[in-house]
Structure formats: structure tokens, C-alpha cells
Motif scaffolding. Structure first.
Motif, PDB file in Angstrom:
ATOM      1  N   GLU A 151      90.481  35.002  30.930  1.00  0.00           N
ATOM      2  CA  GLU A 151      90.758  36.276  30.259  1.00  0.00           C
ATOM      3  C   GLU A 151      91.589  36.141  28.984  1.00  0.00           C
ATOM      4  OE1 GLU A 151      91.581  39.833  32.328  1.00  0.00           O
ATOM      5  OE2 GLU A 151      90.982  39.027  34.278  1.00  0.00           O
ATOM      6  N   TRP A 152      92.432  35.101  28.905  1.00  0.00           N
ATOM      7  CA  TRP A 152      93.398  35.079  27.810  1.00  0.00           C
ATOM      8  C   TRP A 152      93.434  33.762  27.055  1.00  0.00           C
ATOM      9  CZ3 TRP A 152      95.298  39.481  26.074  1.00  0.00           C
ATOM     10  CH2 TRP A 152      95.295  40.592  26.931  1.00  0.00           C
ATOM     11  N   SER A 153      92.298  33.051  26.987  1.00  0.00           N
ATOM     12  CA  SER A 153      92.229  31.834  26.181  1.00  0.00           C
ATOM     13  C   SER A 153      90.870  31.750  25.499  1.00  0.00           C
ATOM     14  CB  SER A 153      92.449  30.586  27.053  1.00  0.00           C
ATOM     15  OG  SER A 153      91.265  30.240  27.754  1.00  0.00           O
ATOM     16  N   THR A 154      90.782  30.899  24.489  1.00  0.00           N
ATOM     17  CA  THR A 154      89.487  30.685  23.846  1.00  0.00           C
ATOM     18  C   THR A 154      88.514  30.016  24.800  1.00  0.00           C
ATOM     19  OG1 THR A 154      90.308  28.587  22.933  1.00  0.00           O
ATOM     20  CG2 THR A 154      90.475  30.544  21.526  1.00  0.00           C
ATOM     21  N   GLU A 155      89.026  29.311  25.807  1.00  0.00           N
ATOM     22  CA  GLU A 155      88.180  28.687  26.822  1.00  0.00           C
ATOM     23  C   GLU A 155      87.280  29.713  27.495  1.00  0.00           C
ATOM     24  OE1 GLU A 155      87.253  25.424  29.765  1.00  0.00           O
ATOM     25  OE2 GLU A 155      88.073  25.461  27.728  1.00  0.00           O
ATOM     26  N   HIS A 184      89.925  59.523  28.662  1.00  0.00           N
ATOM     27  CA  HIS A 184      90.613  58.661  29.612  1.00  0.00           C
ATOM     28  C   HIS A 184      89.591  57.740  30.278  1.00  0.00           C
ATOM     29  CE1 HIS A 184      93.611  61.804  29.025  1.00  0.00           C
ATOM     30  NE2 HIS A 184      94.510  60.959  29.521  1.00  0.00           N
ATOM     31  N   ILE A 185      89.850  56.423  30.187  1.00  0.00           N
ATOM     32  CA  ILE A 185      88.943  55.412  30.737  1.00  0.00           C
ATOM     33  C   ILE A 185      89.652  54.679  31.855  1.00  0.00           C
ATOM     34  CG2 ILE A 185      87.407  53.504  30.197  1.00  0.00           C
ATOM     35  CD1 ILE A 185      86.933  56.082  28.511  1.00  0.00           C
ATOM     36  N   LEU A 186      88.999  54.557  32.999  1.00  0.00           N
ATOM     37  CA  LEU A 186      89.567  53.873  34.155  1.00  0.00           C
ATOM     38  C   LEU A 186      88.854  52.535  34.376  1.00  0.00           C
ATOM     39  CD1 LEU A 186      91.363  53.792  36.695  1.00  0.00           C
ATOM     40  CD2 LEU A 186      89.592  55.115  37.878  1.00  0.00           C
ATOM     41  N   VAL A 187      89.651  51.489  34.584  1.00  0.00           N
ATOM     42  CA  VAL A 187      89.106  50.148  34.832  1.00  0.00           C
ATOM     43  C   VAL A 187      89.668  49.641  36.161  1.00  0.00           C
ATOM     44  CG1 VAL A 187      88.773  47.821  33.911  1.00  0.00           C
ATOM     45  CG2 VAL A 187      89.092  49.742  32.342  1.00  0.00           C
ATOM     46  N   PRO A 188      88.992  49.921  37.291  1.00  0.00           N
ATOM     47  CA  PRO A 188      89.480  49.413  38.579  1.00  0.00           C
ATOM     48  C   PRO A 188      89.167  47.926  38.727  1.00  0.00           C
ATOM     49  CG  PRO A 188      87.450  50.665  38.888  1.00  0.00           C
ATOM     50  CD  PRO A 188      87.812  50.783  37.432  1.00  0.00           C
ATOM     51  N   GLY A 189      89.998  47.229  39.507  1.00  0.00           N
ATOM     52  CA  GLY A 189      89.827  45.798  39.666  1.00  0.00           C
ATOM     53  C   GLY A 189      90.003  45.083  38.350  1.00  0.00           C
ATOM     54  N   SER A 190      91.075  45.411  37.626  1.00  0.00           N
ATOM     55  CA  SER A 190      91.206  44.979  36.235  1.00  0.00           C
ATOM     56  C   SER A 190      91.699  43.550  36.079  1.00  0.00           C
ATOM     57  CB  SER A 190      92.134  45.936  35.477  1.00  0.00           C
ATOM     58  OG  SER A 190      93.400  46.030  36.105  1.00  0.00           O
ATOM     59  N   GLY A 191      92.006  42.853  37.187  1.00  0.00           N
ATOM     60  CA  GLY A 191      92.390  41.452  37.081  1.00  0.00           C
ATOM     61  C   GLY A 191      93.605  41.261  36.202  1.00  0.00           C
ATOM     62  N   LEU A 192      93.480  40.422  35.174  1.00  0.00           N
ATOM     63  CA  LEU A 192      94.575  40.188  34.232  1.00  0.00           C
ATOM     64  C   LEU A 192      94.504  41.128  33.024  1.00  0.00           C
ATOM     65  CD1 LEU A 192      94.983  36.307  34.265  1.00  0.00           C
ATOM     66  CD2 LEU A 192      96.245  38.039  35.543  1.00  0.00           C
ATOM     67  N   SER A 193      93.708  42.170  33.142  1.00  0.00           N
ATOM     68  CA  SER A 193      93.753  43.331  32.242  1.00  0.00           C
ATOM     69  C   SER A 193      93.178  43.111  30.846  1.00  0.00           C
ATOM     70  CB  SER A 193      95.204  43.852  32.101  1.00  0.00           C
ATOM     71  OG  SER A 193      95.745  44.161  33.350  1.00  0.00           O
ATOM     72  N   ARG A 194      92.451  42.018  30.606  1.00  0.00           N
ATOM     73  CA  ARG A 194      91.930  41.812  29.253  1.00  0.00           C
ATOM     74  C   ARG A 194      90.923  42.900  28.880  1.00  0.00           C
ATOM     75  NH1 ARG A 194      91.934  37.545  25.473  1.00  0.00           N
ATOM     76  NH2 ARG A 194      90.865  38.313  23.607  1.00  0.00           N
ATOM     77  N   LEU A 195      90.015  43.240  29.801  1.00  0.00           N
ATOM     78  CA  LEU A 195      89.032  44.263  29.493  1.00  0.00           C
ATOM     79  C   LEU A 195      89.706  45.607  29.228  1.00  0.00           C
ATOM     80  CD1 LEU A 195      86.157  45.340  29.206  1.00  0.00           C
ATOM     81  CD2 LEU A 195      86.066  45.565  31.708  1.00  0.00           C
ATOM     82  N   MET A 215      97.605  38.850  40.370  1.00  0.00           N
ATOM     83  CA  MET A 215      97.126  39.381  39.105  1.00  0.00           C
ATOM     84  C   MET A 215      98.169  40.307  38.467  1.00  0.00           C
ATOM     85  SD  MET A 215      94.088  38.062  38.625  1.00  0.00           S
ATOM     86  CE  MET A 215      94.672  36.586  39.479  1.00  0.00           C
ATOM     87  N   LEU A 216      98.833  41.137  39.275  1.00  0.00           N
ATOM     88  CA  LEU A 216      99.813  42.074  38.745  1.00  0.00           C
ATOM     89  C   LEU A 216     100.988  41.353  38.096  1.00  0.00           C
ATOM     90  CD1 LEU A 216      99.831  44.655  41.668  1.00  0.00           C
ATOM     91  CD2 LEU A 216      99.076  45.102  39.330  1.00  0.00           C
ATOM     92  N   ILE A 217     101.480  40.332  38.756  1.00  0.00           N
ATOM     93  CA  ILE A 217     102.595  39.561  38.210  1.00  0.00           C
ATOM     94  C   ILE A 217     102.207  38.957  36.865  1.00  0.00           C
ATOM     95  CG2 ILE A 217     103.894  37.403  38.526  1.00  0.00           C
ATOM     96  CD1 ILE A 217     103.893  38.130  41.577  1.00  0.00           C
ATOM     97  N   SER A 218     101.058  38.296  36.840  1.00  0.00           N
ATOM     98  CA  SER A 218     100.644  37.592  35.623  1.00  0.00           C
ATOM     99  C   SER A 218     100.289  38.550  34.502  1.00  0.00           C
ATOM    100  CB  SER A 218      99.457  36.675  35.950  1.00  0.00           C
ATOM    101  OG  SER A 218      99.794  35.756  36.975  1.00  0.00           O
ATOM    102  N   SER A 219      99.595  39.637  34.827  1.00  0.00           N
ATOM    103  CA  SER A 219      99.210  40.578  33.768  1.00  0.00           C
ATOM    104  C   SER A 219     100.420  41.293  33.194  1.00  0.00           C
ATOM    105  CB  SER A 219      98.185  41.590  34.294  1.00  0.00           C
ATOM    106  OG  SER A 219      98.730  42.391  35.319  1.00  0.00           O
ATOM    107  N   PHE A 220     101.436  41.547  34.022  1.00  0.00           N
ATOM    108  CA  PHE A 220     102.660  42.165  33.514  1.00  0.00           C
ATOM    109  C   PHE A 220     103.280  41.303  32.414  1.00  0.00           C
ATOM    110  CE2 PHE A 220     107.277  42.595  33.494  1.00  0.00           C
ATOM    111  CZ  PHE A 220     107.445  43.959  33.365  1.00  0.00           C
TER     112      PHE A 220
END
Length: 394
Positions: A151-155, A184-195, A215-220
Motif C-alpha cells: 500500500e505504501w511503497s513503489t514495490e 460521503h464515501i465509505l471504504v470498509p476493510g480499508s487495511g492500511l488506508s491507501r485507497l 492494520m489500525l496501529i500501522s495505518s495510524f
């Protein structure tokens, strides 16, 4: 960006981040405080401690595994050891360095991100006593590292382009005007929140929903703490010893974040996160959302019909449900768990009976999920893409 705190439960359930090379990896769950009536504070704190243990035990766990491999190497004949040296010893030293560097990142994530789990998360961190974590929990840490790469790298750009790209394009075509913040847009199961973050960057008021404590810890941390692009380095494939082409593939570095949310977007205030179980949340928000965007999510349901009905309730009439993902039903191999496994055409039929009009449907090009692109083994998915318009309430 606002990230609400939550209490977490001792249960476990997969989330968007649970897809991957192993196909079905469950992720420890979390829920909002108002959904925890059946769980005592002691149980919740114990779960929190297990999550903290996982982040802090990583290096010890994998160094022990590596030590076992070194012990096996020592049982080889002198002739065979001579064939493998000095490459084997050099690679072992590299692996140890990579494990230590991963551990430093994980410590940063848990120290900065425990607040995302509320006061119990902070208490669990403060009272950590060096307890070991189970192999199952350590597999979740591995999934987290791979999810960061996705979600958060060029890889992970090619994977994001394959999944997020069509979703974003469709969403923008549905709402082409300049006043997107009213939608208002809802994204359930958002993982690390990139989308969810990308959607907010496009000008929409966006809510991400996530069940996994990992996921919550890391996305925060990713959304609120990091301040520089490619500031940190991880080695997400260091624990994998099978199906590798070379020693160097296993220890290759991935830097993150490829973009820094705190500085890259002028729409930070448009995004928020809700921690908890999708089906237990959003009371009083019927008809609030202009769109629900589900990416690699609907197969996390015990009963996907409940997801369909909940999405209908949350959407306004005329709102759109945009979906992309496979149907790797996460509870299908767990006999004690309810798992209703419907084929794609049946999901469309049920959606049509529950107030939706199917406007588009297609199959995606084969795509990967949090995959090591240099591995000999990679699971590919032919994902279901559809757009459904809510025509009526149920």
C-alpha cells in the motif's frame, strides 16, 4: 486526518489485509467501544497485550528460527559445508541484520501507534513484560510488513494500479463535479488506508473502516506521524526461504512511504478512520453515503448477504456500490465458523433482490496481492469488478 480510538476484542477475523501469498491469513480483530458488551475489560486488555507482544517479539522469534537453520547446517558433512561457504554464512549475517532493522520499524509502529487502540492499547504497551508471541500472531506481523509494501511503497504500485485504479476511475466518473466534499464515501476493510486516502485526495469526504488491530496501529502511524517520503526501510520477504531465485532477493529492501500523507494532500481533513466490525458500526447513518467502495473485502464475511444488506442501508437512494476483489472466503476452512460461500453470479442476483441495479460487471486482468514479485510462487487472482446503483431501501 482523524483516527478514532477503539477497544479491541480477543476474537480474530480476517480483513482486507488478510489476502496474500498464503491465501487465507486471519488478522486479529478490533471493535469500537460500543460493540464490546460481551467482552470484559480484562479480556480486551489481554488481547491488546498479545498484539503488543507480536510487534516486540519479532526479532527474537525469527532469530530463533534462523538459529535452528544454522544448527541444521552444522550437521552437514565437511565437504557439503565447504561447498556452501562463505555464501551461507554471509547470507545468515545479512538475514540477522534485516531482522533487526524490521524490529526497529515494528517498535516504532507500536510505540507511535498504540494510541490508535485507545487507553487499553497504551496500557498494554506500558505493561509489556517481554512475553513471547505465538507463531500465528507472528504470521500477522509478516502480513503487516507485506501490506506496507503493497500500500505504501513503489514495490506495490502495480498491485495498487490493478485494484485501486479502476475503483478510483469509476468513482470519479460517478461524481465529476467540483463539490465532491459533499459526497460521503465509505471504504470498509480499508487495511492500511491507501485507497481511502487516495479517495480523499480526489476531494471526497472519506471514511475508512478497519477491523484489524495490526492494520489500525500501522495505518495510524502512516496517516498521522510520518513526515518524509521513503524515510523508513523494511525487508518484507526476509522470513521466506522457499521459492527464492537468489539470496539477494530474500534480503532486498523496500522503502516507505512512497508518498507522505501528512504533506502530500491538501484534503487531509476530508478523511477519517473508524475502528471496528463493519456490520456492528454506523448506527444512525442509514442513507448517509453517496458511495461504498469495497476492495478485496466482501469475502471476509461469514454471510455475504449481511454485507449486501448493510451496504444498502448505508447508501442513499441513487448511491453506488463499487467493488473489486476475489471470493477467497476467509472462513471456508474453519469448521466452527459460519461461512456462506456464494459464487459471483449469485452475489449479483442477491444484490438485485436487495435494492440494487447492476450497472457494470467485468473480470479484471490477473492481479497479485501483497506478493513477492521475485518469488517462484505467486498467487494470481481474476477479480470481480462491478458497479451497483441503489434503487430502493430494503
Amino acid at each position: 486526518m482523524s483516527t478514532a480510538a477503539s477497544k479491541t476484542l480477543p476474537d480474530e477475523s480476517p480483513s482486507e489485509g488478510a489476502h496474500g501469498d498464503a491465501e487465507k491469513e486471519s488478522i486479529a480483530s478490533s471493535e469500537t467501544a460500543n460493540c464490546c458488551s460481551n467482552h470484559s475489560e480484562t479480556e480486551e486488555l489481554e488481547h491488546m497485550k498479545s498484539v503488543v507482544d507480536s510487534f516486540l517479539y519479532y526479532n527474537q522469534f525469527y532469530r530463533r528460527r534462523l538459529s535452528n537453520k544454522v544448527a541444521q547446517f552444522q550437521t552437514l558433512s565437511d565437504a557439503h559445508k565447504k561447498l556452501l561457504e562463505p555464501h551461507h554464512s554471509e547470507h545468515t549475517r545479512e538475514l540477522m541484520i534485516c531482522l533487526e532493522k524490521n524490529q526497529s520499524i515494528l517498535e516504532m509502529l507500536i510505540c507511535e501507534g498504540a494510541a490508535a487502540l485507545g487507553t487499553l492499547g497504551e496500557r498494554a504497551l506500558l505493561t509489556h513484560d517481554g512475553r513471547a508471541a505465538s507463531p500465528d500472531l507472528m504470521s500477522k506481523i509478516n502480513s503487516t510488513l507485506k501490506q506496507i509494501a503493497r500500500e505504501w511503497s513503489t514495490e506495490g504500485k502495480s498491485e495498487r494500479d490493478a485494484t485501486f485504479g479502476p475503483l478510483l476511475k469509476e468513482l470519479e466518473s460517478c461524481f465529476p463535479d467540483d463539490s465532491r466534499e459533499k459526497h460521503h464515501i465509505l471504504v470498509p476493510g480499508s487495511g492500511l488506508s491507501r485507497l481511502a486516502w487516495e479517495i480523499s485526495c480526489a476531494g471526497f469526504t472519506t471514511v475508512g473502516c478497519e477491523f484489524s488491530s495490526f492494520m489500525l496501529i500501522s495505518s495510524f502511524v502512516l496517516l498521522n506521524i510520518l513526515t518524509e517520503e521513503n524515510e523508513f526501510t523494511i525487508f518484507p520477504y526476509v522470513s521466506t526461504s522457499c521459492n527464492t531465485w537468489s539470496y539477494s532477493d530474500r534480503v532486498r529492501a523496500v522503502t516507505f512511504p512512497d508518498v507522505c500523507p501528512t504533506t502530500a494532500s491538501k484534503n487531509a481533513e476530508l478523511m477519517s478512520m473508524r475502528p471496528g466490525d463493519f456490520l456492528s458500526m454506523f448506527n444512525g447513518e442509514d442513507g448517509k453515503y453517496s458511495a461504498v467502495v469495497t476492495a478485496w473485502f466482501i469475502d471476509t464475511a461469514h454471510n455475504v448477504i449481511e454485507y449486501i444488506e448493510h451496504i444498502n442501508r448505508l447508501l442513499q437512494v441513487g448511491g453506488v456500490w463499487i467493488n473489486s476483489g476475489p471470493l477467497t472466503y476467509h472462513f471456508s476452512d474453519t469448521p466452527e465458523e459460519l461461512s456462506i460461500e456464494l459464487p459471483f453470479e449469485e452475489i449479483l442476483r442477491i444484490a438485485s433482490l436487495r435494492g440494487f441495479r447492476i450497472e457494470k460487471e467485468s473480470r479484471s486482468e490477473p492481479s497479485l496481492y501483497a506478493a513477492d514479485k521475485r518469488s517462484m510462487l505467486r498467487y494470481t487472482y481474476e477479480c470481480a469488478f462491478f458497479v451497483a446503483v441503489k434503487e430502493s431501501n430494503i
